[in-house]
Write an enzyme that holds these catalytic residues in place. Structure first.
Site, PDB file in Angstrom:
ATOM      1  N   PHE A  56       0.817  -1.216   0.000  1.00 21.46           N
ATOM      2  CA  PHE A  56       0.000   0.000   0.000  1.00 21.46           C
ATOM      3  C   PHE A  56       0.853   1.270   0.000  1.00 21.46           C
ATOM      4  O   PHE A  56       0.436   2.297  -0.527  1.00 21.46           O
ATOM      5  CB  PHE A  56      -0.940  -0.014   1.217  1.00 21.46           C
ATOM      6  CG  PHE A  56      -2.102   0.914   1.079  1.00 21.46           C
ATOM      7  CD1 PHE A  56      -3.208   0.562   0.326  1.00 21.46           C
ATOM      8  CD2 PHE A  56      -2.094   2.148   1.700  1.00 21.46           C
ATOM      9  CE1 PHE A  56      -4.285   1.425   0.191  1.00 21.46           C
ATOM     10  CE2 PHE A  56      -3.158   3.022   1.574  1.00 21.46           C
ATOM     11  CZ  PHE A  56      -4.263   2.653   0.815  1.00 21.46           C
ATOM     12  N   VAL A  80       1.167  -9.410  -2.823  1.00 19.11           N
ATOM     13  CA  VAL A  80      -0.074  -9.445  -2.054  1.00 19.11           C
ATOM     14  C   VAL A  80      -0.702 -10.809  -2.306  1.00 19.11           C
ATOM     15  O   VAL A  80      -0.989 -11.166  -3.453  1.00 19.11           O
ATOM     16  CB  VAL A  80      -1.038  -8.319  -2.476  1.00 19.11           C
ATOM     17  CG1 VAL A  80      -2.273  -8.312  -1.582  1.00 19.11           C
ATOM     18  CG2 VAL A  80      -0.339  -6.967  -2.446  1.00 19.11           C
ATOM     19  N   HIS A  87      -9.612  -7.724   2.424  1.00 21.74           N
ATOM     20  CA  HIS A  87      -8.463  -6.818   2.480  1.00 21.74           C
ATOM     21  C   HIS A  87      -7.618  -6.906   1.201  1.00 21.74           C
ATOM     22  O   HIS A  87      -7.164  -5.890   0.667  1.00 21.74           O
ATOM     23  CB  HIS A  87      -7.616  -7.156   3.715  1.00 21.74           C
ATOM     24  CG  HIS A  87      -6.405  -6.305   3.887  1.00 21.74           C
ATOM     25  ND1 HIS A  87      -6.466  -5.000   4.307  1.00 21.74           N
ATOM     26  CD2 HIS A  87      -5.088  -6.580   3.687  1.00 21.74           C
ATOM     27  CE1 HIS A  87      -5.242  -4.505   4.364  1.00 21.74           C
ATOM     28  NE2 HIS A  87      -4.391  -5.445   3.993  1.00 21.74           N
ATOM     29  N   ARG A 126       6.190 -17.345  -9.290  1.00 23.14           N
ATOM     30  CA  ARG A 126       6.427 -16.115 -10.045  1.00 23.14           C
ATOM     31  C   ARG A 126       7.647 -15.338  -9.548  1.00 23.14           C
ATOM     32  O   ARG A 126       7.964 -14.288 -10.082  1.00 23.14           O
ATOM     33  CB  ARG A 126       5.173 -15.242  -9.985  1.00 23.14           C
ATOM     34  CG  ARG A 126       4.064 -15.804 -10.853  1.00 23.14           C
ATOM     35  CD  ARG A 126       2.677 -15.367 -10.421  1.00 23.14           C
ATOM     36  NE  ARG A 126       1.666 -15.931 -11.302  1.00 23.14           N
ATOM     37  CZ  ARG A 126       1.223 -17.182 -11.267  1.00 23.14           C
ATOM     38  NH1 ARG A 126       1.729 -18.034 -10.386  1.00 23.14           N
ATOM     39  NH2 ARG A 126       0.295 -17.611 -12.104  1.00 23.14           N
TER      40      ARG A 126
END
Length: 154
Positions: A56, A80, A87, A126
């Site tokens: 964030f 994330v 959330h 990833r």
């Protein structure tokens, strides 16, 4: 006339904003990004890294760096992972919007290298295993976009 960004990092100055949250993933993304930049002739002294607490906070620091006039590109790296609450959706949406807004406001390429995954396994894949390293891919995009914008200005 065609414009195309070359994958030559010589003389480029690049900032990387990386989230410390999920650092077992973001550390791998950072390694991939730095290694790729260096392999494309970006001088290691021309790579600056700013660490932020979580995803964030990435857009704010990316904007500060992009607005400084010191960088040809900014790479954003984070991870994330979906949890049991909503959330995840809020964070992913706001971070993506924030990074996009920085691109629009600064005219500096700010590359979105933030993983948004359904599981830890997807994130690991990833970050340098089955699905490549998205940090490395972000570095290639940064070099290409920085050079593309330079060619358009010329």
């Amino acid at each position: 006339m065609n414009f195309e960004g070359k994958l030559i990092g010589k003389d480029l100055k690049v900032a990387i904003v990386v989230s410390r949250f999920n650092d077992f993933i973001t550390g791998r993304l950072l390694e991939g990004a730095k290694d790729t930049l260096i392999r494309h002739d970006v001088n290691e002294d021309n790579i600056d890294v700013a660490f932020v607490p979580g995803a964030f906070e990435i857009p704010l620091v990316a904007k500060k760096l992009a607005s400084s006039g010191n960088y040809d590109a900014v790479i954003t790296l984070g991870c994330v992972i979906r949890g049991a609450t909503s959330h995840y959706d809020y964070v992913c949406n706001e971070v993506a919007k924030g990074v996009s807004k920085v691109n629009d406001q600064t005219n500096v390429p700010v590359i979105f290298g933030i993983l948004t995954t359904e599981s830890i396994e997807q994130a690991v894949e990833r970050a340098g295993t089955k699905a490549g390293n998205k940090g490395a891919e972000a570095a290639v995009s940064a070099i290409e976009m920085a050079n593309l914008l330079k060619s358009i200005k010329a």
